[in-house]
Scaffold this active site. Structure first.
Site, PDB file in Angstrom:
ATOM      1  N   THR A 243      30.914  -9.995 -14.357  1.00  0.00           N
ATOM      2  CA  THR A 243      31.438 -11.336 -14.591  1.00  0.00           C
ATOM      3  C   THR A 243      32.838 -11.417 -13.992  1.00  0.00           C
ATOM      4  OG1 THR A 243      31.909 -13.003 -16.308  1.00  0.00           O
ATOM      5  CG2 THR A 243      32.337 -10.704 -16.884  1.00  0.00           C
ATOM      6  N   CYS A 244      33.367 -12.643 -13.870  1.00  0.00           N
ATOM      7  CA  CYS A 244      34.724 -12.836 -13.323  1.00  0.00           C
ATOM      8  C   CYS A 244      35.144 -14.255 -13.666  1.00  0.00           C
ATOM      9  CB  CYS A 244      34.749 -12.574 -11.808  1.00  0.00           C
ATOM     10  SG  CYS A 244      33.684 -13.683 -10.857  1.00  0.00           S
ATOM     11  N   GLY A 245      35.852 -14.933 -12.773  1.00  0.00           N
ATOM     12  CA  GLY A 245      36.268 -16.300 -13.042  1.00  0.00           C
ATOM     13  C   GLY A 245      35.158 -17.313 -12.804  1.00  0.00           C
TER      14      GLY A 245
END
Length: 287
Positions: A243-245
């Protein structure tokens, strides 16, 4: 010119490898440059001014599911097919994807191809900056396009939605790996998208995408990557969710996992753009 022993046309290839294969009739090169608004860079304009010979421009924002309010979600299969055919990319092609940052958004397109069941795709290690620094050939001409049939087989196990991630976090049944910078993960720095809470998914581990890279923008060796994951406390025997932004740099971690032979991984497409928006989803702060 000796190709790197790390060259793998299904994950990562060196600039030497690409230079050697650039004229192969079944090679297709994609410029997948994409930038955050704060970077003030125009990916399409930069592509038009200079790109690797024969490269097509892959627009991450346009080749996405625009029925969603979330940024650049994975495209429906039909849209992927139509856009790739229009680019002259199809069955039987070896695809190499690069970007203008070194190794940033190209991994997202690598993951998108994998999601569509296309595995003959690699990221260019070090990207366009390394290619240019080595004085290699560039051009400003658009490529000659010939239509090519493409078939896809969507691999739904490679993508997770918010419900699946919430379930995995609650039961601790997967390692959730967050590629955002540490200050954003801890909730100490603001998110670049307005209206999002700070912090991270409870139980997730932070491996900032920049840490899987060497100073020249190339990816660390598989041994170096494995050491990085282990130092972050990641149990590599468990499934992983990246996951990330907004699902772009998460794919760098997905690529890194693939490089070390960890095949059981998926990407949370909504990422923090989704999780950080909903007050009923729990948020943790701090390390």
């Amino acid at each position: 010119m000796t190709p790197s022993p790390q060259d793998d046309p299904k994950t990562l290839v060196s600039t030497d490898w690409l230079a050697k294969h650039l004229r192969d009739p079944d090679l297709r090169v994609l410029d997948a440059s994409w930038y955050l608004p704060a970077q003030n860079r125009d990916a399409k304009a930069e592509y038009a001014a200079a790109h690797i010979p024969g490269a097509r421009f892959f627009d991450i924002d346009e080749i996405s599911d625009q029925r969603s309010d979330l940024p650049h979600m994975a495209p429906p299969s039909e849209k992927f097919i139509s856009r790739l055919r229009a680019m002259g990319v199809g069955d039987g092609h070896q695809v190499v994807v690069y970007d203008g940052s070194g190794l940033f958004s190209a991994a997202r397109v690598w993951w998108t191809f994998r999601l569509m069941g296309k595995t003959d795709v690699a990221v260019l290690d070090g990207g366009f900056p390394k290619w240019q620094a080595e004085g290699r050939e560039i051009e400003d001409m658009p490529p000659v396009i010939r239509d090519r049939h493409i078939t896809v087989s969507r691999q739904n196990h490679l993508v997770k939605d918010v419900t699946q991630v919430a379930h995995a976090a609650k039961l601790a049944e997967a390692e959730i790996l967050d590629a955002r910078p540490a200050a954003r993960f801890r909730g100490e720095a603001p998110e670049p998208r307005p209206g999002l809470r700070g912090g991270h998914i409870p139980g997730s581990r932070n491996i900032p995408a920049a840490e899987v890279l060497n100073p020249d923008g190339t990816m660390k060796s598989p041994a170096g990557l494995k050491a990085l994951f282990e130092a972050a406390g990641v149990d590599l025997k468990k499934p992983a969710i990246t996951t990330c932004g907004s699902g772009v740099t998460a794919a760098i971690l997905s690529l890194a996992l693939e490089r070390i032979g960890h095949r059981n991984h998926a990407l949370y497409d909504g990422s923090w753009a989704e999780w950080g928006m909903y007050d009923d989803l729990r948020v943790a702060t701090g390390p």
